[in-house]
Scaffold this motif. Structure first.
Motif, PDB file in Angstrom:
ATOM      1  N   ARG A 176       0.845  -1.201   0.000  1.00  0.00           N
ATOM      2  CA  ARG A 176       0.000   0.000   0.000  1.00  0.00           C
ATOM      3  C   ARG A 176       0.877   1.247   0.000  1.00  0.00           C
ATOM      4  O   ARG A 176       1.862   1.341   0.744  1.00  0.00           O
TER       5      ARG A 176
ATOM      6  N   ARG B  71       0.733   5.742  -0.375  1.00  0.00           N
ATOM      7  CA  ARG B  71      -0.133   6.931  -0.351  1.00  0.00           C
ATOM      8  C   ARG B  71       0.671   8.137  -0.809  1.00  0.00           C
ATOM      9  O   ARG B  71       1.879   8.233  -0.596  1.00  0.00           O
TER      10      ARG B  71
ATOM     11  N   GLN C 116       3.280   1.686   3.545  1.00  0.00           N
ATOM     12  CA  GLN C 116       2.815   1.237   4.852  1.00  0.00           C
ATOM     13  C   GLN C 116       3.943   0.555   5.626  1.00  0.00           C
ATOM     14  O   GLN C 116       4.715  -0.214   5.068  1.00  0.00           O
TER      15      GLN C 116
END
Length: 341
Positions: free
Chosen positions: A244, A246, A264
């Motif tokens: 993950r 972002r 993450q």
């Protein structure tokens, strides 16, 4: 005189046979055959012989000299052979004993991840570029839209070689962008790995010397979507499809708009721990669209071309790749740690 020659013969041969070493034999050679030896001394008495006796005694003396020299050489060979045999007995080697194991070296975890990342970028059409670690402030800051007075240029953050020299240890691999754009017209697609230096405090995720990989793409129609797709491809190929990431808005002088990309935390998987400082995410890189001033400063028409750039911390990539909780482990040369990879 004939009896004296025979006496010398017996004495010399007996002494040669009894000699225990080559040094003793050399002493005996001097005693019997040397310039002042017994045989030479006897031959000096030949002047007292009659003319008829001299040739006979001369032949006997020469024959004796040859006999003694031959016996001496033979005894030397015997002693040398005995010495060799004794040495072989004393220094025998058991060739059936296993040898000392040789430890096979292998790549450092940083090298492993660097090569994996470069393979990914080369597979996407990137070229590899390099630049100097000792850099000019104009390339490290000014040409990257970081003006005089900017906090990043202060002494407390940057290793300058001397006051007001304008020469420093590069704080990023971004200067390679400028050097490439000066020499090459678009389209440009490069990655530039290398060591960089900043006055950071040493902790689990920071070091004053670390490794970065700069990326740059300049072409017609490049957008933020291209940047996100490239970085997501990198992260998922390195860490797995379930990884993950972002993107957070940020500010860098040389990109507009800018963002930071987090992955993450591998230690707590988002719950928060000391590695991620309780945030659940680890900052991986900074990125953005190349600022028009940077492009224009390199002679690139900003009405035609646009581009994106990013800078990745190799140590953080490696920590995430191998689930290493402390960056300092990679620089301590502890074989208990390094042998795990």
């Amino acid at each position: 005189m004939k009896n004296e020659l025979e006496q010398i013969r017996k004495s010399a041969l007996g002494a040669f046979a009894a000699a225990a070493g080559t040094a003793e034999l050399e002493s005996l050679r001097v005693r019997f055959l040397g310039k002042k030896g017994e045989l030479t001394a006897l031959l000096k008495q030949m002047g007292s012989l009659s003319p008829e006796e001299r040739p006979v005694m001369g032949q006997l003396a020469n024959a004796l000299r040859e006999e003694l020299e031959g016996a001496l050489d033979a005894r030397v060979r015997v002693l040398e052979q005995e010495a060799l045999e004794a040495k072989l007995r004393d220094e025998i080697i058991d060739v059936t004993i296993p040898g000392t194991p040789v430890t096979v070296g292998h790549r450092h975890p940083l090298t492993i991840v660097l090569e994996e990342a470069l393979d990914i970028f080369v597979g996407m059409g990137f070229e590899i570029a390099e630049g100097p670690e000792v850099e000019l402030a104009s390339y490290n800051f000014t040409r990257l839209n970081t003006p005089e007075g900017h906090p990043a240029r202060e002494w407390q953050d940057t290793f300058y070689l001397s006051e007001d020299s304008g020469v420093l240890l590069r704080t990023q691999t971004s200067p390679v962008q400028v050097r490439v754009m000066e020499k090459k017209a678009p389209p440009i697609r490069i990655v530039a790995p290398g060591r960089v230096y900043r006055k950071d405090e040493v902790d689990a995720t920071h070091s004053p010397m670390f490794h970065q990989m700069e990326g740059l793409v300049v072409d017609k129609g490049i957008t933020m979507t291209d940047l996100k797709g490239t970085l997501e491809t990198l992260v998922k190929k390195l860490y797995g499809q379930e990884s993950r990431v972002r993107f957070r808005p940020h500010h860098f002088p040389f990109t507009e708009p800018s963002c930071e990309v987090d992955v993450q935390c591998f230690q707590c998987h988002g719950a928060g721990c000391r590695v991620c400082k309780g945030e659940g995410w680890i900052e991986l890189l900074g990125a953005g669209m190349v600022h028009p001033r940077v492009l224009a400063g390199c002679g690139i028409d900003t009405d035609v071309y646009s581009g994106f750039a990013f800078g990745i911390g190799l140590e953080r990539m490696t920590m995430r790749r191998f689930e290493i909780s402390d960056l300092r482990l990679m620089f301590e040369n502890d074989m208990r740690f390094l042998s795990q990879f």
